[in-house]
Design a protein around this motif. Structure first.
Motif, mmCIF file in Angstrom:
data_model
loop_
_atom_site.group_PDB
_atom_site.id
_atom_site.type_symbol
_atom_site.label_atom_id
_atom_site.label_comp_id
_atom_site.label_asym_id
_atom_site.label_seq_id
_atom_site.Cartn_x
_atom_site.Cartn_y
_atom_site.Cartn_z
ATOM 1 N N THR A 58 0.832 -1.207 0.000
ATOM 2 C CA THR A 58 0.000 0.000 0.000
ATOM 3 C C THR A 58 0.863 1.252 0.000
ATOM 4 O O THR A 58 0.592 2.203 -0.749
ATOM 5 C CB THR A 58 -0.934 0.007 1.232
ATOM 6 O OG1 THR A 58 -1.800 -1.123 1.178
ATOM 7 C CG2 THR A 58 -1.776 1.277 1.260
ATOM 8 N N PHE A 123 -4.905 6.670 -1.719
ATOM 9 C CA PHE A 123 -5.332 7.178 -0.410
ATOM 10 C C PHE A 123 -6.822 6.925 -0.200
ATOM 11 O O PHE A 123 -7.239 6.530 0.895
ATOM 12 C CB PHE A 123 -5.038 8.667 -0.291
ATOM 13 C CG PHE A 123 -5.500 9.267 1.004
ATOM 14 C CD1 PHE A 123 -4.835 8.987 2.190
ATOM 15 C CD2 PHE A 123 -6.606 10.095 1.052
ATOM 16 C CE1 PHE A 123 -5.265 9.527 3.391
ATOM 17 C CE2 PHE A 123 -7.047 10.641 2.252
ATOM 18 C CZ PHE A 123 -6.364 10.352 3.426
ATOM 19 N N MET A 126 -7.230 3.451 0.771
ATOM 20 C CA MET A 126 -6.749 3.231 2.138
ATOM 21 C C MET A 126 -7.812 3.627 3.159
ATOM 22 O O MET A 126 -7.998 2.953 4.175
ATOM 23 C CB MET A 126 -5.467 4.041 2.378
ATOM 24 C CG MET A 126 -4.261 3.534 1.607
ATOM 25 S SD MET A 126 -2.825 4.645 1.744
ATOM 26 C CE MET A 126 -2.373 4.379 3.479
ATOM 27 N N ILE A 127 -8.514 4.710 2.871
ATOM 28 C CA ILE A 127 -9.546 5.187 3.795
ATOM 29 C C ILE A 127 -10.788 4.301 3.731
ATOM 30 O O ILE A 127 -11.312 3.856 4.762
ATOM 31 C CB ILE A 127 -9.925 6.644 3.490
ATOM 32 C CG1 ILE A 127 -8.731 7.581 3.763
ATOM 33 C CG2 ILE A 127 -11.125 7.076 4.330
ATOM 34 C CD1 ILE A 127 -8.242 7.589 5.184
ATOM 35 N N ILE A 132 -5.478 2.245 5.982
ATOM 36 C CA ILE A 132 -4.698 3.330 6.579
ATOM 37 C C ILE A 132 -4.239 2.927 7.975
ATOM 38 O O ILE A 132 -3.163 3.327 8.440
ATOM 39 C CB ILE A 132 -5.530 4.639 6.640
ATOM 40 C CG1 ILE A 132 -4.686 5.805 7.157
ATOM 41 C CG2 ILE A 132 -6.776 4.453 7.494
ATOM 42 C CD1 ILE A 132 -3.609 6.245 6.240
ATOM 43 N N GLN A 141 1.408 7.776 9.607
ATOM 44 C CA GLN A 141 -0.023 7.683 9.308
ATOM 45 C C GLN A 141 -0.677 9.066 9.379
ATOM 46 O O GLN A 141 -1.447 9.448 8.494
ATOM 47 C CB GLN A 141 -0.710 6.732 10.294
ATOM 48 C CG GLN A 141 -2.182 6.506 10.011
ATOM 49 C CD GLN A 141 -2.840 5.636 11.066
ATOM 50 O OE1 GLN A 141 -3.851 6.008 11.653
ATOM 51 N NE2 GLN A 141 -2.271 4.458 11.318
ATOM 52 N N ILE A 145 -2.412 11.501 6.301
ATOM 53 C CA ILE A 145 -3.757 12.088 6.392
ATOM 54 C C ILE A 145 -3.688 13.609 6.246
ATOM 55 O O ILE A 145 -4.470 14.214 5.501
ATOM 56 C CB ILE A 145 -4.421 11.703 7.728
ATOM 57 C CG1 ILE A 145 -4.690 10.192 7.758
ATOM 58 C CG2 ILE A 145 -5.729 12.468 7.926
ATOM 59 C CD1 ILE A 145 -5.166 9.681 9.095
#
Length: 240
Positions: A58, A123, A126-127, A132, A141, A145
């Motif tokens: 990732t 991203f 990931m969310i 994440i 991390q 963000i």
């Protein structure tokens, strides 16, 4: 193994050795519990190993997105720098001797704008997928963000700038012939037009307005470029 344990249990019962049987039963339970704990631990190790692999993959994908984003930011900065240089050129054509047809062309080119592109595919995944949380380094991390919050801010500023400062102001000025230029019988712009003081002030005001627009976009993108480079380095250091 199970067959052997059953034989031992049967033998103990036949010999009516209750105490030994109880001890044996307890030992058997302990062995089963230990086996379960070992299996759970192995499962946990395997899960952590999978999470680690997923985390690295990732972050590598995220880094690739950021490399693309870096080029998009550079493209935006280069565009704004070109606009700033063109505004400077246009100011020289406000003088009485300058060719006003060239000034008109420069204004029409300056009425164009560049759309900011945000590359957030990884991203977003990931969310939405919760990956994440697989990034074990809490500081990294949080940096990821915060970076995309900044990216959203820059995108919003550029889009609002294009909508309100460009389309609704400078672009409208150009579209409505704010320069007040006229054409001859051949429909060619009269390049010898002389601007009065009021007209000159209006033209310079619009050019300065256009300059301020590109300068602000350039500045926030330069900051974003620095932050992007730092995040790429941080991800690279963490992976390696």
């Amino acid at each position: 193994m199970v067959s052997a344990l059953r034989k031992i249990r049967k033998k103990l019962l036949e010999q009516n050795r209750a105490q030994r049987y109880i001890l044996y039963a307890i030992g058997e339970i302990v062995l089963v519990v230990i086996g379960i704990l070992i299996a759970l631990q192995i499962n946990t190790w395997n899960k952590e190993k999978q999470n680690r692999v997923h985390e690295i993959v990732t972050l590598k994908n995220l880094k690739a997105d950021l490399e693309i984003q870096k080029e998009l930011i550079k493209e935006q900065i280069d565009y704004e720098l070109a606009v700033i240089a063109q505004v400077d050129s246009a100011k020289h054509y406000v003088s009485d001797e300058a060719n006003k047809a060239v000034l008109n062309r420069l204004f029409r080119e300056l009425a164009a704008r560049h759309t900011f592109k945000a590359n957030r595919a990884t991203f977003n995944n990931m969310i939405s997928g919760g990956s994440i949380n697989l990034v074990r380094n809490e500081e990294l991390q949080n940096d990821v963000i915060r970076y995309f919050q900044r990216l959203d801010y820059v995108e919003s500023v550029v889009n609002n700038n294009n909508l309100y400062m460009m389309d609704s102001n400078f672009g409208l000025f150009v579209a409505n012939n704010g320069l007040g230029l006229e054409v001859d019988d051949n429909n060619e712009i009269i390049s010898t037009k002389i601007f009065n003081r009021r007209e000159k002030a209006t033209v310079f005001a619009q050019l300065n307005y256009r300059l301020a627009s590109s300068s602000s976009i350039k500045d926030i993108n330069k900051i974003l470029l620095e932050v992007t480079n730092k995040l790429i380095k941080d991800i690279d250091d963490y992976i390696n």
